[in-house]
Motif scaffolding. Structure first.
Motif, PDB file in Angstrom:
ATOM      1  N   MET A  18       0.846  -1.180   0.000  1.00  0.00           N
ATOM      2  CA  MET A  18       0.000   0.000   0.000  1.00  0.00           C
ATOM      3  C   MET A  18       0.882   1.230   0.000  1.00  0.00           C
ATOM      4  O   MET A  18       1.794   1.359   0.781  1.00  0.00           O
ATOM      5  CB  MET A  18      -0.884  -0.055   1.247  1.00  0.00           C
TER       6      MET A  18
ATOM      7  N   ASP B 265      -2.364   6.936   7.466  1.00  0.00           N
ATOM      8  CA  ASP B 265      -3.512   6.059   7.730  1.00  0.00           C
ATOM      9  C   ASP B 265      -3.130   4.827   8.552  1.00  0.00           C
ATOM     10  O   ASP B 265      -3.886   4.399   9.418  1.00  0.00           O
ATOM     11  CB  ASP B 265      -4.162   5.618   6.417  1.00  0.00           C
TER      12      ASP B 265
ATOM     13  N   THR C 233      -9.139  -0.690  10.471  1.00  0.00           N
ATOM     14  CA  THR C 233      -8.333  -1.034   9.309  1.00  0.00           C
ATOM     15  C   THR C 233      -7.975   0.220   8.527  1.00  0.00           C
ATOM     16  O   THR C 233      -8.660   1.243   8.623  1.00  0.00           O
ATOM     17  CB  THR C 233      -9.103  -1.998   8.378  1.00  0.00           C
ATOM     18  N   THR C 234      -6.912   0.127   7.743  1.00  0.00           N
ATOM     19  CA  THR C 234      -6.539   1.268   6.896  1.00  0.00           C
ATOM     20  C   THR C 234      -7.598   1.505   5.831  1.00  0.00           C
ATOM     21  O   THR C 234      -7.812   2.641   5.417  1.00  0.00           O
ATOM     22  CB  THR C 234      -5.171   1.039   6.225  1.00  0.00           C
ATOM     23  N   ARG C 235      -8.289   0.457   5.425  1.00  0.00           N
ATOM     24  CA  ARG C 235      -9.353   0.604   4.422  1.00  0.00           C
ATOM     25  C   ARG C 235     -10.500   1.455   4.981  1.00  0.00           C
ATOM     26  O   ARG C 235     -11.060   2.295   4.277  1.00  0.00           O
ATOM     27  CB  ARG C 235      -9.869  -0.776   3.985  1.00  0.00           C
ATOM     28  N   SER C 236     -10.834   1.249   6.241  1.00  0.00           N
ATOM     29  CA  SER C 236     -11.860   2.082   6.880  1.00  0.00           C
ATOM     30  C   SER C 236     -11.429   3.538   6.882  1.00  0.00           C
ATOM     31  O   SER C 236     -12.213   4.435   6.575  1.00  0.00           O
ATOM     32  CB  SER C 236     -12.109   1.633   8.314  1.00  0.00           C
TER      33      SER C 236
ATOM     34  N   GLU D  87      -9.368   5.007   4.850  1.00  0.00           N
ATOM     35  CA  GLU D  87      -9.446   5.534   3.479  1.00  0.00           C
ATOM     36  C   GLU D  87     -10.887   5.880   3.117  1.00  0.00           C
ATOM     37  O   GLU D  87     -11.151   6.927   2.507  1.00  0.00           O
ATOM     38  CB  GLU D  87      -8.908   4.506   2.488  1.00  0.00           C
ATOM     39  N   ASN D  88     -11.830   5.017   3.493  1.00  0.00           N
ATOM     40  CA  ASN D  88     -13.243   5.284   3.205  1.00  0.00           C
ATOM     41  C   ASN D  88     -13.738   6.519   3.941  1.00  0.00           C
ATOM     42  O   ASN D  88     -14.475   7.333   3.386  1.00  0.00           O
ATOM     43  CB  ASN D  88     -14.107   4.073   3.571  1.00  0.00           C
TER      44      ASN D  88
END
Length: 159
Positions: free
Chosen positions: A1, A57, A67-70, A72-73
């Motif tokens: 990432m 992040d 999570t890093t995805r959260s 980012e969202n």
């Protein structure tokens, strides 16, 4: 990432103040939901304005248990709809179950409740009203509790 951020967050003083109040976890005697506190803390840490720490992040996700995805969202939502939109739940388009009584059926219920009760009774009970709605085939089935809630809603609307 990669560390390249597509959506950058720069909070205004008012937004920072709002997030800081929520990040404390309480407003007076009211408790604030954990998910709001978590999002407020995350937004404060990702703030890239002159007053913000601008954490990456990965560091935010590790610090606040997500999570890093959260992250980012949330960053994307904050950039597109405004940072304070993270503190609001999405409203449902329709209720989870359709109401048993719509306006027309409620009117029929009210008409029955205002009529003379059957056989030597001085007033309608909720169970009698429910049974009458089923007997007249207005609904397939209904509980006395539902009839009571609808009647209470009508009385409160008139008050």
């Amino acid at each position: 990432m990669s560390n390249r951020k597509v959506y950058r967050i720069k909070l205004t003083k008012e937004e920072r103040d709002a997030f800081s109040q929520i990040a404390k976890g309480k407003r007076g005697k009211l408790k604030i939901a954990r998910w709001k506190v978590q999002r407020a803390n995350a937004m404060l840490m990702c703030d890239e304005s002159e007053h913000g720490p601008a954490w990456p992040d990965e560091k935010i996700a590790e610090a606040f248990g997500m999570t890093t995805r959260s992250m980012e969202n949330w960053r994307k939502q904050a950039a597109l709809r405004g940072p304070l939109s993270l503190l609001e739940r999405k409203q449902r388009a329709t209720p989870p179950t359709p109401p048993i009584l719509d306006g027309k059926k409620e009117a029929q219920l009210t008409k029955i409740a205002c009529s003379t009760p059957p056989g030597g009774r001085s007033r309608w009970t909720l169970q009698m009203l429910a049974d009458e709605l089923v007997a007249l085939r207005i609904v397939d089935s209904i509980s006395a509790d539902t009839v009571g809630r609808v009647q209470k809603k009508r009385v409160e609307a008139l008050a």
